[in-house]
Design a protein around this motif. Structure first.
Motif, PDB file in Angstrom:
ATOM      1  N   LEU A   1       0.837  -1.208   0.000  1.00  0.00           N
ATOM      2  CA  LEU A   1       0.000   0.000   0.000  1.00  0.00           C
ATOM      3  C   LEU A   1       0.868   1.253   0.000  1.00  0.00           C
ATOM      4  CD1 LEU A   1      -2.722   1.504   0.362  1.00  0.00           C
ATOM      5  CD2 LEU A   1      -2.421   1.241   2.842  1.00  0.00           C
ATOM      6  N   ASN A   2       0.629   2.136  -0.971  1.00  0.00           N
ATOM      7  CA  ASN A   2       1.209   3.472  -1.007  1.00  0.00           C
ATOM      8  C   ASN A   2       0.058   4.433  -0.740  1.00  0.00           C
ATOM      9  OD1 ASN A   2       2.283   5.999  -1.720  1.00  0.00           O
ATOM     10  ND2 ASN A   2       3.625   5.100  -3.267  1.00  0.00           N
ATOM     11  N   TRP A   3       0.039   5.027   0.431  1.00  0.00           N
ATOM     12  CA  TRP A   3      -1.143   5.765   0.858  1.00  0.00           C
ATOM     13  C   TRP A   3      -0.831   7.268   0.986  1.00  0.00           C
ATOM     14  CZ3 TRP A   3      -0.453   8.398   5.414  1.00  0.00           C
ATOM     15  CH2 TRP A   3       0.585   7.955   6.240  1.00  0.00           C
ATOM     16  N   LEU A   4      -1.885   8.052   0.890  1.00  0.00           N
ATOM     17  CA  LEU A   4      -1.804   9.497   1.074  1.00  0.00           C
ATOM     18  C   LEU A   4      -3.095   9.960   1.736  1.00  0.00           C
ATOM     19  CD1 LEU A   4      -0.571  12.196  -1.405  1.00  0.00           C
ATOM     20  CD2 LEU A   4      -2.836  12.443  -0.389  1.00  0.00           C
ATOM     21  N   ALA A   5      -2.963  10.789   2.753  1.00  0.00           N
ATOM     22  CA  ALA A   5      -4.121  11.380   3.425  1.00  0.00           C
ATOM     23  C   ALA A   5      -3.889  12.872   3.553  1.00  0.00           C
ATOM     24  CB  ALA A   5      -4.338  10.753   4.797  1.00  0.00           C
ATOM     25  N   GLY A   6      -4.947  13.652   3.400  1.00  0.00           N
ATOM     26  CA  GLY A   6      -4.776  15.095   3.427  1.00  0.00           C
ATOM     27  C   GLY A   6      -5.921  15.818   4.089  1.00  0.00           C
ATOM     28  N   LEU A   7      -5.631  17.049   4.492  1.00  0.00           N
ATOM     29  CA  LEU A   7      -6.614  17.953   5.085  1.00  0.00           C
ATOM     30  C   LEU A   7      -6.420  19.315   4.442  1.00  0.00           C
ATOM     31  CD1 LEU A   7      -8.732  18.657   7.328  1.00  0.00           C
ATOM     32  CD2 LEU A   7      -6.770  19.194   8.812  1.00  0.00           C
ATOM     33  N   PHE A   8      -7.517  19.955   4.053  1.00  0.00           N
ATOM     34  CA  PHE A   8      -7.448  21.248   3.376  1.00  0.00           C
ATOM     35  C   PHE A   8      -8.457  22.196   3.995  1.00  0.00           C
ATOM     36  CE2 PHE A   8      -8.859  24.176  -0.012  1.00  0.00           C
ATOM     37  CZ  PHE A   8      -7.643  24.752  -0.353  1.00  0.00           C
ATOM     38  N   TYR A   9      -8.005  23.453   4.203  1.00  0.00           N
ATOM     39  CA  TYR A   9      -8.881  24.502   4.716  1.00  0.00           C
ATOM     40  C   TYR A   9      -8.688  25.754   3.863  1.00  0.00           C
ATOM     41  CZ  TYR A   9     -10.702  28.274   7.603  1.00  0.00           C
ATOM     42  OH  TYR A   9     -11.394  29.380   8.051  1.00  0.00           O
ATOM     43  N   SER A  10      -9.789  26.427   3.577  1.00  0.00           N
ATOM     44  CA  SER A  10      -9.743  27.649   2.782  1.00  0.00           C
ATOM     45  C   SER A  10     -10.711  28.676   3.355  1.00  0.00           C
ATOM     46  CB  SER A  10     -10.115  27.352   1.321  1.00  0.00           C
ATOM     47  OG  SER A  10     -10.270  28.554   0.583  1.00  0.00           O
TER      48      SER A  10
END
Length: 885
Positions: free
Chosen positions: A389-398
């Motif tokens: 598994l090559n995983w990516l998790a993200g959080l974005f605020y604008s």
């Protein structure tokens, strides 16, 4: 399955596409690789291993093609298009035929633009000159699991050159040898303060004359006058962490965006009657000229219904923008996981004027419009590997604030223009006993006893509420005229503000189901809140007079006996929206005056799933589905309300009439990526089907600009891309796209013209193609670097883009299709000479070598049925000198 080159890339090696004569200063050469590397998936990866449609253009090719801003990238990417309409703010980016009109700042773009990972909130806010660029990646199809901001049609990622730990500097001057006399200077310096701290400073200025001429003043329109400055810091905090800080600013002070007349309609006779033949120059689109209203002395009152007009200043197309931004990107290896944090603030402001009748006559104009987009964004990404598994998790605020302070004003000739059209429309009544000179909306002559020397429009049609066929006037209305407007009336203060808070969590994961089969799963949850306020103030005596008539007791003026007969008469008397729109345009109707507030909230899921199968180390098949989402919002314009000239009560208006629903895309794509001919050539194919639900469309419906969600739009087609280096020094690239983008629903924007059926100019019909979307597009570029001996070399470069025919308008299209573009091709070229070590070079270049002429856009001029076009740029050529250390 990962190729060996991909594993090397994932370990930190990054290489842009092959190219020559980079303008950047000297750097250590990276490890060689036959793979083009992109960061489209949030981590470095070979483009041939990315299971989605991506076009990567290297910095070297951008330089060879003379790319100075993102609009120029259209020449190199067949499925991408970026164009400008009535101002820089009205720029629209399209991928696979899908985009969002930029003529209202309340719209977010369907194509997201990211520069060094930072989201640019509107396409117009990304049109400053580009810095030194390593590559530009064009991602086709919905994107919601790879970038901070979700997009429904695609994304543009610009990766700029950063500081280096070797000192260096560069300077380049560009001089146009054609009539536009373009000149520019770019320079930069790289400072290595230590083994772990480096700085880079870049700056540029550019100026150019315009290619459209105002026949009245002789001044140029569509000029260039801009500067940019950029400072960067790269700090290797530790072997596991680095920080890159960028501060940039840009400013332009230009004249944009002029038109040229293309097809004169019946209303042009009224223009000529008022301002003379100078207002109706001979049609010659390739001459690229127009007439702009000059300063006017005070015009005396010509009668009881026409007030004295004050002295007015010359109208203009000034377009001033200011852009300021800051970003900080932290990359940190935390226990084998890569943490990325991007903090950014951007502030973009525009002030502009506009002669919105696009003619010598002074009907209406914009006076000091102010548009602003200010936003703060914070993105966190965490990426790692765990077994297969090559995983990516993200959080974005604008947090975004958009302002639109519009000032649409009434011109000095507006009353005269209305009268000329009224008289022309009622002149046929003379054949059945009516007045020989027709009838006026505003009184311009001294009244006689019974009736006036030039009767009123209401007198002429008083007993005929449907169409003026029988002349049977009401004597009581012989001297009833509307009160006229004074120049400068209209919007005195229309101030809009929209505040948007958005946050989202997203993930993008690649699972090696086997050595050759890779599953990609991604998802996103977005929560978005918009709050809008408006403080509106407009003045229009003609609107007030018309409203007073409408609430009267006479059945002709609004009673139940005649239905909409009065409206229909006024609507039909002038073919450009009717006399009602000229007397009381929704753009200036005071019925919308006051303070308005509204809010909306959306919580939506989007995502992607795909499978990629590696037939070998050099061939990959993939297929997948993506769900795209673009938030709804508010049309920041009083015309977006349910306003018509006959609106009699503010109780019928509300802020939610300006609201539009979110847009969703269901996209399916299959493709093949291959490396052939011994690794010298990549050949990629893809086929796609996209169904866009509630497509956001802002268009002029004959009365006003309104926003509608078109239930269904389809974009389907196929794409081919090729990149090859068949021999030493020779690079060939190109692509072909077939895109069938069309409306799959019928929507009528104006109920008063719905009775025209299939000939309704204010409607879109199922099967109609989207405007500015050619079915076939082909691009190609060839660069040959030839050694000359004595450590010298020469560069020969040529690129071209060919488009099949396409429409330039959505509503109000010329029924004979004369404003459609026929097939055309644009070619650019460059010849360079310099030493092998690239310390200096001399390059002769040309853009639009064949001087091809086409229409950037077309529309009917305000309150007229004359078609005007935005003409293409002419052939230009010049020389560039470069030096670097």
């Amino acid at each position: 399955m990962r190729t060996k080159s991909t594993l090397a890339l994932l370990s930190g090696v990054s290489l842009a596409a092959i190219g020559v004569f980079s303008p950047a200063f000297a750097q250590d050469e990276p490890e060689t690789s036959e793979e083009i590397v992109v960061t489209a998936t949030g981590r470095a990866a070979a483009i041939q291993d990315v299971p989605l449609g991506v076009t990567a253009v290297s910095g070297e090719q951008l330089t060879n093609a003379g790319v100075q801003e993102l609009r120029d990238v259209t020449q190199l990417a067949p499925s991408f298009q970026l164009g400008t309409g009535q101002s820089i703010a009205a720029s629209t980016a399209r991928i696979r035929g899908i985009g969002t009109g930029g003529d209202n700042v309340g719209f977010e773009s369907a194509v997201g633009i990211f520069i060094d990972g930072v989201y640019r909130a509107r396409a117009g806010a990304a049109l400053a000159d580009l810095p030194d660029v390593e590559r530009i990646e064009v991602l086709r199809g919905p994107q919601g699991t790879l970038f901070g901001r979700n997009t429904s049609a695609g994304a543009i990622s610009v990766v700029s050159a950063g500081p280096d730990f070797e000192p260096g500097m560069y300077i380049e001057g560009m001089f146009g040898l054609d009539d536009l006399e373009e000149a520019g200077l770019r320079t930069g310096v790289n400072i290595a303060a230590s083994d772990s701290l480096a700085f880079r400073l870049d700056g540029a200025i550019r100026a150019r004359s315009g290619y459209i001429t105002d026949l009245i003043s002789g001044d140029d329109l569509n000029t260039r006058d801009r500067w940019t400055a950029r400072g960067q810091m790269e700090w290797d905090i530790s072997p596991d962490a680095s920080l890159r800080v960028i501060i940039d600013a840009a400013e332009s002070d230009e004249v944009c965006c002029g038109v040229t007349p293309f097809l004169y309609g019946s209303t042009q006779a009224a223009v000529t009657a008022i301002v003379g033949p100078a207002g109706t120059p001979a049609i010659n689109p390739e001459g690229r000229f127009m007439t702009v209203t000059g300063a006017l002395p005070g015009l005396p009152s010509l009668g009881p219904g026409l007030p004295a007009q004050p002295q007015t200043e010359a109208r203009d197309f000034s377009d001033v923008t200011e852009d300021l931004g800051f970003s900080a990107q932290l990359d940190w290896d935390v226990g084998g996981m890569n943490l990325t944090s991007i903090t950014a603030y951007r502030d973009w402001q525009q002030t502009r004027g506009q002669d919105i009748d696009f003619n010598l006559i002074d009907i209406a104009y914009r006076d000091g419009v102010e548009v602003g987009v200010e936003n703060f964004t914070q993105e966190f990404r965490l990426q790692g590997e765990a077994g297969r598994l090559n995983w990516l998790a993200g959080l974005f605020y604008s947090d975004e604030t958009v302002t639109n302070n519009d000032r649409i004003r009434i011109g000095a000739h507006a009353n005269l223009f209305a009268n000329a059209l009224a008289q022309g429309g009622t002149a046929p009544l003379a054949a059945i006993g009516g007045p020989a000179g027709g009838c006026q909306l505003f009184d311009s002559g001294a009244p006689n006893a019974e009736p006036d020397s030039i009767p009123s429009f209401f007198y002429c049609v008083s007993d005929n509420p449907a169409t003026p066929v029988v002349f049977d006037p009401n004597p009581a209305l012989a001297n009833f005229y509307l009160q006229g407007n004074v120049a400068g009336a209209g919007q005195q203060r229309d101030d809009w503000q929209a505040d948007t808070q958005s946050w989202s969590i997203f993930t993008h994961n690649e699972v090696d189901l086997s050595d050759r089969l890779v599953l990609t799963l991604g998802g996103r949850y977005t929560s978005e809140t918009k709050d809008v306020t408006a403080d509106l103030l407009s003045v229009s005596p003609a609107c007030d007079a018309l409203r007073a008539i409408e609430i009267g007791t006479d059945p002709f003026f609004g009673g139940a006996a005649d239905g909409v007969g009065f409206i229909e008469v006024l609507q039909s008397t002038a073919s450009a929206g009717g006399l009602m729109n000229i007397a009381c345009s929704p753009a200036v109707n005071p019925m919308a005056n006051g303070h308005w507030e509204g809010s909306s909230e959306e919580n939506e899921f989007s995502g992607t799933i795909s499978l990629a199968y590696h037939l070998s180390d050099d061939v990959m098949l993939y297929g997948g589905y993506s769900r795209g989402y673009k938030a709804g919002g508010y049309n920041l314009d009083r015309q977006g309300m349910a306003l018509r000239p006959d609106t009699t009560s503010a109780a019928t208006l509300n802020i939610e009439q300006t609201h539009f629903d979110p847009e969703f895309t269901d996209a399916y794509e299959i493709g093949l990526k291959s490396t052939v001919l011994g690794g010298t050539t990549t050949l990629n194919l893809s086929a796609f089907y996209q169904q866009i639900h509630d497509y956001q469309l802002n268009a002029f419906n004959g009365f006003n600009f309104i926003t509608r969600n078109v239930p269904e739009v389809i974009s389907q087609g196929a794409e081919l891309e090729l990149s090859s280096s068949p021999m030493e020094g020779l690079t060939i690239s190109g692509g072909v796209s077939y895109i069938d983008a069309f409306f799959d629903s019928e929507v009528r924007f104006n109920p008063l013209t719905a009775g025209l059926g299939a000939s309704d100019p204010n409607a879109v019909f199922s099967g109609d193609p989207l405007a500015l979307s050619p079915e076939w597009t082909a691009t190609a570029a060839i660069a040959y670097e030839m050694p000359l001996g004595n450590d010298m070399r020469a560069l020969f470069y040529l690129d071209g883009r060919w488009n099949s025919e396409y429409r330039t308008q959505t509503l109000g299209r010329d029924p004979l299709g004369r404003t459609d573009n026929q097939a055309y091709a644009v070619f650019n070229g460059r010849i360079g000479l310099g030493p092998e070590d690239e310390r200096w070079s001399v390059e002769f270049w040309g853009r639009n070598l064949a001087d091809e002429f086409y229409y950037v856009g077309a529309f009917q001029a305000t309150l007229q049925n004359t078609y005007v076009i935005y003409p293409s740029e002419p052939q230009t050529y010049g020389v560039t000198l470069r030096a670097r250390y």
